[in-house]
Design a protein around this motif. Structure first.
Motif, PDB file in Angstrom:
ATOM      1  N   PRO A  42       0.816  -1.213   0.000  1.00  0.00           N
ATOM      2  CA  PRO A  42       0.000   0.000   0.000  1.00  0.00           C
ATOM      3  C   PRO A  42       0.853   1.268   0.000  1.00  0.00           C
ATOM      4  N   HIS A  43       0.416   2.228  -0.802  1.00  0.00           N
ATOM      5  CA  HIS A  43       1.092   3.521  -0.844  1.00  0.00           C
ATOM      6  C   HIS A  43       0.069   4.652  -0.742  1.00  0.00           C
ATOM      7  N   GLU A  44      -0.892   4.657  -1.630  1.00  0.00           N
ATOM      8  CA  GLU A  44      -1.942   5.669  -1.637  1.00  0.00           C
ATOM      9  C   GLU A  44      -3.251   4.955  -1.925  1.00  0.00           C
ATOM     10  N   GLY A  45      -4.315   5.401  -1.323  1.00  0.00           N
ATOM     11  CA  GLY A  45      -5.599   4.727  -1.506  1.00  0.00           C
ATOM     12  C   GLY A  45      -5.777   3.667  -0.427  1.00  0.00           C
ATOM     13  N   SER A  46      -6.038   2.455  -0.827  1.00  0.00           N
ATOM     14  CA  SER A  46      -6.252   1.365   0.123  1.00  0.00           C
ATOM     15  C   SER A  46      -5.016   1.144   0.989  1.00  0.00           C
ATOM     16  N   SER A  47      -5.236   0.952   2.270  1.00  0.00           N
ATOM     17  CA  SER A  47      -4.119   0.648   3.173  1.00  0.00           C
ATOM     18  C   SER A  47      -4.049  -0.839   3.496  1.00  0.00           C
ATOM     19  N   THR A  48      -4.903  -1.635   2.823  1.00  0.00           N
ATOM     20  CA  THR A  48      -4.961  -3.061   3.142  1.00  0.00           C
ATOM     21  C   THR A  48      -4.697  -3.976   1.956  1.00  0.00           C
ATOM     22  N   THR A  49      -4.528  -3.431   0.752  1.00  0.00           N
ATOM     23  CA  THR A  49      -4.356  -4.260  -0.437  1.00  0.00           C
ATOM     24  C   THR A  49      -2.902  -4.242  -0.888  1.00  0.00           C
ATOM     25  N   ALA A  50      -2.363  -5.441  -1.140  1.00  0.00           N
ATOM     26  CA  ALA A  50      -0.990  -5.594  -1.630  1.00  0.00           C
ATOM     27  C   ALA A  50      -0.987  -6.712  -2.669  1.00  0.00           C
ATOM     28  N   TYR A  51       0.069  -6.747  -3.491  1.00  0.00           N
ATOM     29  CA  TYR A  51       0.157  -7.744  -4.559  1.00  0.00           C
ATOM     30  C   TYR A  51       1.558  -8.321  -4.646  1.00  0.00           C
ATOM     31  N   GLY A  52       1.632  -9.562  -5.059  1.00  0.00           N
ATOM     32  CA  GLY A  52       2.870 -10.205  -5.474  1.00  0.00           C
ATOM     33  C   GLY A  52       2.645 -10.719  -6.886  1.00  0.00           C
ATOM     34  N   ILE A  53       3.608 -10.490  -7.788  1.00  0.00           N
ATOM     35  CA  ILE A  53       3.424 -10.862  -9.191  1.00  0.00           C
ATOM     36  C   ILE A  53       4.700 -11.497  -9.721  1.00  0.00           C
ATOM     37  N   TYR A  54       4.559 -12.673 -10.348  1.00  0.00           N
ATOM     38  CA  TYR A  54       5.715 -13.319 -10.972  1.00  0.00           C
ATOM     39  C   TYR A  54       5.281 -14.146 -12.171  1.00  0.00           C
ATOM     40  N   ASN A  55       6.228 -14.359 -13.071  1.00  0.00           N
ATOM     41  CA  ASN A  55       6.011 -15.196 -14.252  1.00  0.00           C
ATOM     42  C   ASN A  55       6.598 -16.571 -14.013  1.00  0.00           C
ATOM     43  N   ILE A  56       5.964 -17.564 -14.624  1.00  0.00           N
ATOM     44  CA  ILE A  56       6.447 -18.946 -14.566  1.00  0.00           C
ATOM     45  C   ILE A  56       6.048 -19.606 -15.882  1.00  0.00           C
ATOM     46  N   GLU A  57       6.809 -20.587 -16.302  1.00  0.00           N
ATOM     47  CA  GLU A  57       6.610 -21.195 -17.628  1.00  0.00           C
ATOM     48  C   GLU A  57       5.253 -21.869 -17.810  1.00  0.00           C
ATOM     49  N   SER A  58       4.793 -22.592 -16.785  1.00  0.00           N
ATOM     50  CA  SER A  58       3.559 -23.367 -16.922  1.00  0.00           C
ATOM     51  C   SER A  58       3.076 -23.773 -15.533  1.00  0.00           C
ATOM     52  N   LEU A  59       1.897 -24.367 -15.469  1.00  0.00           N
ATOM     53  CA  LEU A  59       1.411 -24.864 -14.178  1.00  0.00           C
ATOM     54  C   LEU A  59       2.272 -26.017 -13.667  1.00  0.00           C
ATOM     55  N   ALA A  60       2.798 -26.836 -14.571  1.00  0.00           N
ATOM     56  CA  ALA A  60       3.710 -27.911 -14.158  1.00  0.00           C
ATOM     57  C   ALA A  60       4.986 -27.318 -13.558  1.00  0.00           C
ATOM     58  N   ALA A  61       5.535 -26.281 -14.199  1.00  0.00           N
ATOM     59  CA  ALA A  61       6.722 -25.610 -13.654  1.00  0.00           C
ATOM     60  C   ALA A  61       6.396 -24.961 -12.319  1.00  0.00           C
ATOM     61  N   TYR A  62       5.178 -24.462 -12.166  1.00  0.00           N
ATOM     62  CA  TYR A  62       4.745 -23.856 -10.905  1.00  0.00           C
ATOM     63  C   TYR A  62       4.787 -24.880  -9.773  1.00  0.00           C
ATOM     64  N   GLU A  63       4.304 -26.096 -10.034  1.00  0.00           N
ATOM     65  CA  GLU A  63       4.301 -27.133  -8.994  1.00  0.00           C
ATOM     66  C   GLU A  63       5.724 -27.454  -8.535  1.00  0.00           C
ATOM     67  N   ALA A  64       6.655 -27.572  -9.473  1.00  0.00           N
ATOM     68  CA  ALA A  64       8.057 -27.841  -9.123  1.00  0.00           C
ATOM     69  C   ALA A  64       8.662 -26.651  -8.376  1.00  0.00           C
ATOM     70  N   TYR A  65       8.345 -25.459  -8.811  1.00  0.00           N
ATOM     71  CA  TYR A  65       8.824 -24.238  -8.149  1.00  0.00           C
ATOM     72  C   TYR A  65       8.327 -24.172  -6.712  1.00  0.00           C
ATOM     73  N   ARG A  66       7.053 -24.469  -6.486  1.00  0.00           N
ATOM     74  CA  ARG A  66       6.493 -24.431  -5.121  1.00  0.00           C
ATOM     75  C   ARG A  66       7.193 -25.430  -4.212  1.00  0.00           C
ATOM     76  N   ALA A  67       7.534 -26.594  -4.740  1.00  0.00           N
ATOM     77  CA  ALA A  67       8.265 -27.587  -3.934  1.00  0.00           C
ATOM     78  C   ALA A  67       9.641 -27.036  -3.559  1.00  0.00           C
ATOM     79  N   ARG A  68      10.327 -26.409  -4.513  1.00  0.00           N
ATOM     80  CA  ARG A  68      11.644 -25.813  -4.215  1.00  0.00           C
ATOM     81  C   ARG A  68      11.514 -24.687  -3.200  1.00  0.00           C
ATOM     82  N   LEU A  69      10.475 -23.866  -3.332  1.00  0.00           N
ATOM     83  CA  LEU A  69      10.272 -22.746  -2.425  1.00  0.00           C
ATOM     84  C   LEU A  69       9.993 -23.225  -1.002  1.00  0.00           C
ATOM     85  N   THR A  70       9.227 -24.281  -0.877  1.00  0.00           N
ATOM     86  CA  THR A  70       8.922 -24.848   0.431  1.00  0.00           C
ATOM     87  C   THR A  70      10.168 -25.447   1.084  1.00  0.00           C
TER      88      THR A  70
END
Length: 109
Positions: A42-70
């Motif tokens: 939050p910077h201006e406007g809502s004081s409760t909304t925030a975002y995280g944004i990233y790109n990943i190759e595919s949903l299969a790559a996402y599953e492998a990425y989540r395992a590595r992140l954990t």
């Protein structure tokens, strides 16, 4: 390529805790295989909304990425930090595909 948009509802009195959380992901997410665009608090406007944004190759790559992140030490620490500190009130995740590509070159005004 798909883009993961995470919408957070955060405690408005704990914005600094969210910023620490975001900075930690700034290290762990790229190391674990996703192309981090950024975390936005939050910077201006809502004081409760925030975002995280990233790109990943595919949903299969996402599953492998989540395992590595954990398994990543900073990733585990950051999950524990958020759970312990409770500054995230709600989290929603959606995967979108950029359908406006290719973009024209940006022109200076």
């Amino acid at each position: 390529m798909i883009t993961c948009f995470i919408r957070y509802e955060i405690d408005p009195f704990r914005k600094e805790a969210f910023a620490t959380y975001a900075q930690n992901w700034g290290q762990a997410i790229p190391r674990c295989g996703a192309d981090l665009i950024g975390y936005f608090g939050p910077h201006e406007g809502s004081s409760t909304t925030a975002y995280g944004i990233y790109n990943i190759e595919s949903l299969a790559a996402y599953e492998a990425y989540r395992a590595r992140l954990t398994a990543d030490p900073l990733g585990r620490e950051n999950y524990d930090f958020a759970r312990k500190e409770r500054f995230i009130l709600k989290e929603d995740r959606i995967f979108l595909k950029n359908v406006s590509l290719p973009h024209a070159p940006r022109r200076a005004p």
